[in-house]
Design a protein around this motif. Structure first.
Motif, PDB file in Angstrom:
ATOM      1  N   VAL A   1       0.853  -1.187   0.000  1.00 47.46           N
ATOM      2  CA  VAL A   1       0.000   0.000   0.000  1.00 47.46           C
ATOM      3  C   VAL A   1       0.889   1.237   0.000  1.00 47.46           C
ATOM      4  CG1 VAL A   1      -1.736   1.297   1.299  1.00 47.46           C
ATOM      5  CG2 VAL A   1      -1.864  -1.183   1.207  1.00 47.46           C
ATOM      6  N   THR A   2       0.581   2.181  -0.894  1.00 47.93           N
ATOM      7  CA  THR A   2       1.331   3.438  -0.933  1.00 47.93           C
ATOM      8  C   THR A   2       0.413   4.579  -0.535  1.00 47.93           C
ATOM      9  OG1 THR A   2       0.827   3.748  -3.273  1.00 47.93           O
ATOM     10  CG2 THR A   2       2.892   2.642  -2.740  1.00 47.93           C
TER      11      THR A   2
ATOM     12  N   ASP B   1       0.144   8.834  -0.379  1.00 50.50           N
ATOM     13  CA  ASP B   1       0.665  10.130  -0.806  1.00 50.50           C
ATOM     14  C   ASP B   1      -0.118  11.218  -0.087  1.00 50.50           C
ATOM     15  OD1 ASP B   1       2.479   9.021  -2.669  1.00 50.50           O
ATOM     16  OD2 ASP B   1       0.862   8.823  -4.144  1.00 50.50           O
TER      17      ASP B   1
ATOM     18  N   SER C   1      -3.994  10.326  -0.778  1.00 49.32           N
ATOM     19  CA  SER C   1      -4.279   9.323  -1.798  1.00 49.32           C
ATOM     20  C   SER C   1      -3.664   8.003  -1.342  1.00 49.32           C
ATOM     21  CB  SER C   1      -3.685   9.763  -3.132  1.00 49.32           C
ATOM     22  OG  SER C   1      -3.841   8.754  -4.084  1.00 49.32           O
ATOM     23  N   VAL C   2      -4.494   6.966  -1.240  1.00 50.72           N
ATOM     24  CA  VAL C   2      -4.038   5.654  -0.789  1.00 50.72           C
ATOM     25  C   VAL C   2      -4.265   4.663  -1.925  1.00 50.72           C
ATOM     26  CG1 VAL C   2      -4.315   3.852   0.947  1.00 50.72           C
ATOM     27  CG2 VAL C   2      -4.659   6.230   1.588  1.00 50.72           C
ATOM     28  N   THR C   3      -3.199   3.966  -2.331  1.00 50.84           N
ATOM     29  CA  THR C   3      -3.283   3.010  -3.430  1.00 50.84           C
ATOM     30  C   THR C   3      -2.851   1.638  -2.932  1.00 50.84           C
ATOM     31  OG1 THR C   3      -2.652   4.795  -4.918  1.00 50.84           O
ATOM     32  CG2 THR C   3      -2.599   2.579  -5.812  1.00 50.84           C
TER      33      THR C   3
ATOM     34  N   LYS D   1      -7.780   2.417  -5.544  1.00 46.82           N
ATOM     35  CA  LYS D   1      -7.244   3.693  -5.067  1.00 46.82           C
ATOM     36  C   LYS D   1      -8.363   4.507  -4.431  1.00 46.82           C
ATOM     37  CE  LYS D   1      -4.717   7.717  -6.745  1.00 46.82           C
ATOM     38  NZ  LYS D   1      -4.066   8.328  -7.908  1.00 46.82           N
TER      39      LYS D   1
ATOM     40  N   GLU E   1      -9.131   8.371  -2.521  1.00 47.03           N
ATOM     41  CA  GLU E   1      -8.626   9.724  -2.310  1.00 47.03           C
ATOM     42  C   GLU E   1      -9.607  10.484  -1.436  1.00 47.03           C
ATOM     43  OE1 GLU E   1      -6.323  10.477  -6.515  1.00 47.03           O
ATOM     44  OE2 GLU E   1      -8.429  11.049  -6.363  1.00 47.03           O
TER      45      GLU E   1
ATOM     46  N   VAL F   1      -8.209  -0.544   0.769  1.00 51.01           N
ATOM     47  CA  VAL F   1      -7.397  -0.839  -0.417  1.00 51.01           C
ATOM     48  C   VAL F   1      -6.576  -2.115  -0.259  1.00 51.01           C
ATOM     49  CG1 VAL F   1      -7.281   1.555  -1.168  1.00 51.01           C
ATOM     50  CG2 VAL F   1      -5.484   0.645   0.301  1.00 51.01           C
TER      51      VAL F   1
END
Length: 180
Positions: A15-16, A18, A26-28, A33, A35, A80
């Motif tokens: 999980v990334t 930003d 923003s979580v991917t 994803k 936001e 996510v």
């Protein structure tokens, strides 16, 4: 002191996250994803794969936002990586559900069938005619659609018929008793 707001959130593997300067997060992850824009009254920091939230002042509104922001971030991380699922069950003679394209058609004892459009961010499955499974990465969207489906025919406390969440305890009432 906000116990929920002071939780340290661990970012799962794969999980990334930003975070922009204007608190837009923003979580991917592997499922998709998400936001969301957060209030500037709460500072969100990402360090060493952990997310923390800090309030910038001690006003009542800021204290309220502190725990809410932390809980929303936790739901985004879980959504996510694992996703959310709510199961519904239908009880009653002739009550059933089926999928027709992008619509959920429910027969719930009315003179007509109830047709619901399925939102794009929610996945609905009907494994049996009396079971509905609602899945998605956005906890709010999954819960809202499941509540709309349940609202078609809430469980009756006298007969137990209706659409209920799986495992939900329906408090049954006795009804009229014959007078002697």
């Amino acid at each position: 002191m906000s116990r929920v707001g002071n939780r340290v959130l661990v970012v799962p593997a794969g999980v990334t996250v930003d975070i922009s300067a204007s608190n837009f997060v923003s979580v991917t992850g592997k499922l998709g994803k998400l936001e969301r824009a957060f209030s500037p009254k709460v500072k969100i920091t990402l360090q060493d794969n952990t997310l923390t939230t800090q309030r910038l002042n001690e006003e009542k509104a800021t204290k309220q936002l502190h725990g809410t922001t932390n809980a929303l971030l936790a739901n985004m991380l879980k959504g996510v990586s694992e996703g959310f699922q709510i199961n519904l069950e239908i009880k009653g003679v002739g009550y059933k559900a089926e999928l027709k394209g992008n619509k959920l058609v429910v027969a719930a004892g009315y003179s007509h069938l109830v047709t619901l459009d399925i939102p794009s961010n929610v996945e609905v499955k009907v494994p049996k005619p009396v079971e509905i499974s609602v899945k998605g990465i956005d906890k709010q969207a999954v819960g809202a659609f499941a509540a709309v489906v349940r609202e078609i025919r809430k469980p009756n406390p006298y007969s137990g018929k209706g659409i209920s969440y799986k495992g939900e305890k329906i408090r049954r009432k006795e009804g009229k008793t014959a007078s002697k």
